[in-house]
Design a protein around this motif. Structure first.
Motif, PDB file in Angstrom:
ATOM      1  N   LEU A  15       0.831  -1.206   0.000  1.00 47.71           N
ATOM      2  CA  LEU A  15       0.000   0.000   0.000  1.00 47.71           C
ATOM      3  C   LEU A  15       0.861   1.249   0.000  1.00 47.71           C
ATOM      4  O   LEU A  15       2.047   1.200   0.369  1.00 47.71           O
ATOM      5  CB  LEU A  15      -0.939   0.023   1.204  1.00 47.71           C
ATOM      6  N   ARG A  17       0.781   4.888   1.739  1.00 49.10           N
ATOM      7  CA  ARG A  17       0.123   5.578   2.846  1.00 49.10           C
ATOM      8  C   ARG A  17      -0.436   6.920   2.389  1.00 49.10           C
ATOM      9  O   ARG A  17       0.293   7.745   1.823  1.00 49.10           O
ATOM     10  CB  ARG A  17       1.087   5.795   4.012  1.00 49.10           C
ATOM     11  N   LYS A  26       3.590  -5.168   4.140  1.00 51.83           N
ATOM     12  CA  LYS A  26       2.619  -5.416   5.193  1.00 51.83           C
ATOM     13  C   LYS A  26       3.247  -5.323   6.581  1.00 51.83           C
ATOM     14  O   LYS A  26       2.696  -4.678   7.491  1.00 51.83           O
ATOM     15  CB  LYS A  26       1.981  -6.791   5.011  1.00 51.83           C
ATOM     16  N   PHE A  29       4.098  -1.730   7.454  1.00 50.27           N
ATOM     17  CA  PHE A  29       2.870  -0.967   7.680  1.00 50.27           C
ATOM     18  C   PHE A  29       2.327  -1.235   9.076  1.00 50.27           C
ATOM     19  O   PHE A  29       1.981  -0.301   9.807  1.00 50.27           O
ATOM     20  CB  PHE A  29       1.822  -1.327   6.631  1.00 50.27           C
ATOM     21  N   LYS A  61     -15.400  -0.889  11.869  1.00 48.01           N
ATOM     22  CA  LYS A  61     -13.957  -1.023  11.636  1.00 48.01           C
ATOM     23  C   LYS A  61     -13.135  -0.277  12.683  1.00 48.01           C
ATOM     24  O   LYS A  61     -12.127  -0.805  13.177  1.00 48.01           O
ATOM     25  CB  LYS A  61     -13.603  -0.523  10.234  1.00 48.01           C
ATOM     26  N   LYS A 221      -8.616   5.415   5.934  1.00 42.17           N
ATOM     27  CA  LYS A 221      -8.177   4.445   4.932  1.00 42.17           C
ATOM     28  C   LYS A 221      -7.161   3.463   5.515  1.00 42.17           C
ATOM     29  O   LYS A 221      -7.178   2.272   5.188  1.00 42.17           O
ATOM     30  CB  LYS A 221      -7.568   5.173   3.728  1.00 42.17           C
ATOM     31  N   GLU A 222      -6.285   3.960   6.369  1.00 44.24           N
ATOM     32  CA  GLU A 222      -5.266   3.083   6.954  1.00 44.24           C
ATOM     33  C   GLU A 222      -5.878   2.135   7.974  1.00 44.24           C
ATOM     34  O   GLU A 222      -5.427   0.998   8.129  1.00 44.24           O
ATOM     35  CB  GLU A 222      -4.150   3.921   7.576  1.00 44.24           C
ATOM     36  N   VAL A 224      -8.885   0.908   7.741  1.00 42.60           N
ATOM     37  CA  VAL A 224      -9.525  -0.126   6.915  1.00 42.60           C
ATOM     38  C   VAL A 224      -8.487  -1.127   6.425  1.00 42.60           C
ATOM     39  O   VAL A 224      -8.709  -2.352   6.474  1.00 42.60           O
ATOM     40  CB  VAL A 224     -10.260   0.516   5.719  1.00 42.60           C
ATOM     41  N   MET A 225      -7.348  -0.642   5.956  1.00 42.40           N
ATOM     42  CA  MET A 225      -6.301  -1.533   5.443  1.00 42.40           C
ATOM     43  C   MET A 225      -5.710  -2.388   6.561  1.00 42.40           C
ATOM     44  O   MET A 225      -5.406  -3.567   6.363  1.00 42.40           O
ATOM     45  CB  MET A 225      -5.194  -0.722   4.762  1.00 42.40           C
ATOM     46  N   TYR A 226      -5.562  -1.818   7.743  1.00 48.27           N
ATOM     47  CA  TYR A 226      -5.040  -2.585   8.882  1.00 48.27           C
ATOM     48  C   TYR A 226      -6.001  -3.716   9.226  1.00 48.27           C
ATOM     49  O   TYR A 226      -5.574  -4.850   9.474  1.00 48.27           O
ATOM     50  CB  TYR A 226      -4.856  -1.657  10.081  1.00 48.27           C
ATOM     51  N   TYR A 228      -8.135  -5.114   7.186  1.00 52.64           N
ATOM     52  CA  TYR A 228      -8.136  -6.057   6.068  1.00 52.64           C
ATOM     53  C   TYR A 228      -6.930  -6.995   6.124  1.00 52.64           C
ATOM     54  O   TYR A 228      -7.082  -8.214   6.021  1.00 52.64           O
ATOM     55  CB  TYR A 228      -8.146  -5.272   4.753  1.00 52.64           C
ATOM     56  N   PHE A 229      -5.741  -6.424   6.301  1.00 54.30           N
ATOM     57  CA  PHE A 229      -4.535  -7.248   6.296  1.00 54.30           C
ATOM     58  C   PHE A 229      -4.441  -8.165   7.517  1.00 54.30           C
ATOM     59  O   PHE A 229      -3.772  -9.200   7.477  1.00 54.30           O
ATOM     60  CB  PHE A 229      -3.279  -6.362   6.206  1.00 54.30           C
TER      61      PHE A 229
END
Length: 344
Positions: A15, A17, A26, A29, A61, A221-222, A224-226, A228-229
């Motif tokens: 990703l 940032r 990953k 991050f 989330k 956004k971060e 959400v990505m955290y 998700y991963f």
């Protein structure tokens, strides 16, 4: 040549940032995200050893990641905190009942005790019933007032002395924009504070429960990505009444700005933090006292929640959403009728 992670210079990035444009793998991050939250907690002195912390858990989330990260950091850095999940059931069919099932799963996944309070038990009203009475125009005002008070009551019920909420950088920037657009300059300072409560203007009134925002500088956004991963279990459906809220328009405006200038979210937060206002009657928040009816902290003799309940129970729902002067004008005939009934 394949792009490499800006930190470790070995792994392929997953990703970019949004806050600084760095490309991270990953592992890096996770490390950056968690370290920044730890620094926010320590720099802001959000907790002290032995604190009992109620994590506001909605199943979404933000609160799911907050519960996960708070447990992780508490174990990693030995904060010495007792963590609890605190959920409020607003009574929104097809939304909150489903999200609470997620919270119950999180309870077992993270090994944290859970307390659930409902609007129905606290106030005698569900949000579905409120919306049926008021329509969609001011429902978020009712929900916000009831929820803030319900969190305090829940924290008291489980003997917690700090409430941690999942408000992120986007939320804080939206609130600053809303206050500016409303001309509500008195609340600008409070909206940027990382530690707030329902006490006096400095947020340190005795007998109130502080609220802290560990995610104050975290982009949505971060988060959400955290989630998700890490394959976290969270509920992603938006509240069915939220699209009509004033905040929704501020959020859309902010997203448009972010698409042009990604740093705008933190820029707005820092601008709000640096704003200084002349000490005038207009820019000063009213002194806080205690509600004569329910005992909650309030700047009026009767708190907003009690006024709203009075309006709902009297068939005048607009009683709780107007300006104080208009509310008083409406309440006088009601009080007069009550006095006459008592005299009789």
């Amino acid at each position: 040549m394949a792009l490499k992670c800006n930190v470790c210079q070995s792994e392929r990035p997953v990703l970019k940032r949004p806050k600084n444009g760095s490309a991270l793998c990953k592992t890096c991050f996770f490390s950056c995200f968690e370290t920044e939250i730890h620094e926010t907690i320590t720099t802001g002195q959000l907790f002290k050893r032995g604190d009992k912390v109620a994590i506001g858990a909605s199943g979404g989330k933000d609160s799911t990641v907050l519960a996960y990260v708070m447990k992780l950091l508490n174990d990693r850095y030995d904060y010495g905190l007792d963590l609890y999940l605190l959920s409020i059931d607003e009574g929104i069919t097809g939304y909150r009942d489903d999200s609470l099932e997620t919270v119950k799963r999180n309870q077992h996944q993270y090994g944290l005790p859970l307390k659930i309070l409902s609007y129905k038990d606290l106030y005698g009203w569900t949000m579905d019933a409120v919306v049926k009475e008021t329509g969609l125009k001011n429902n978020c005002t009712f929900c916000g007032v009831f929820r803030r008070q319900a969190l305090d009551k829940g924290a008291v019920a489980i003997d917690c002395n700090v409430i941690a909420t999942g408000h992120n950088a986007d939320d804080v920037a939206e609130t600053i924009l809303m206050n500016i657009l409303r001309g509500d300059v008195a609340r600008l300072k409070r909206s940027t504070n990382i530690v707030t409560n329902c006490g006096d203007n400095d947020g340190q009134s005795e007998g109130t429960i502080p609220r802290v925002k560990p995610f104050k500088y975290c982009y949505e956004k971060e988060i959400v990505m955290y989630a998700y991963f890490n394959s976290l279990d969270y509920f992603s459906t938006e509240c069915i009444y939220a699209p009509n809220s004033y905040r929704g328009f501020a959020r859309t405006f902010l997203k448009d700005l972010e698409s042009i200038r990604p740093s705008v979210i933190l820029d707005i937060i820092h601008s709000g933090e640096l704003m200084s206002l002349k000490e005038t009657t207009i820019a000063r928040l009213p002194a806080r006292g205690v509600c004569s009816r329910c005992g909650s902290i309030s700047s009026q003799s009767v708190c907003k929640a009690c006024v709203m309940l009075e309006g709902l129970n009297s068939g005048i729902p607009k009683l709780g959403v107007g300006k104080s002067s208009k509310v008083d004008a409406i309440r006088k005939p009601i009080d007069s009728c009550v006095d006459k009934r008592l005299d009789f």
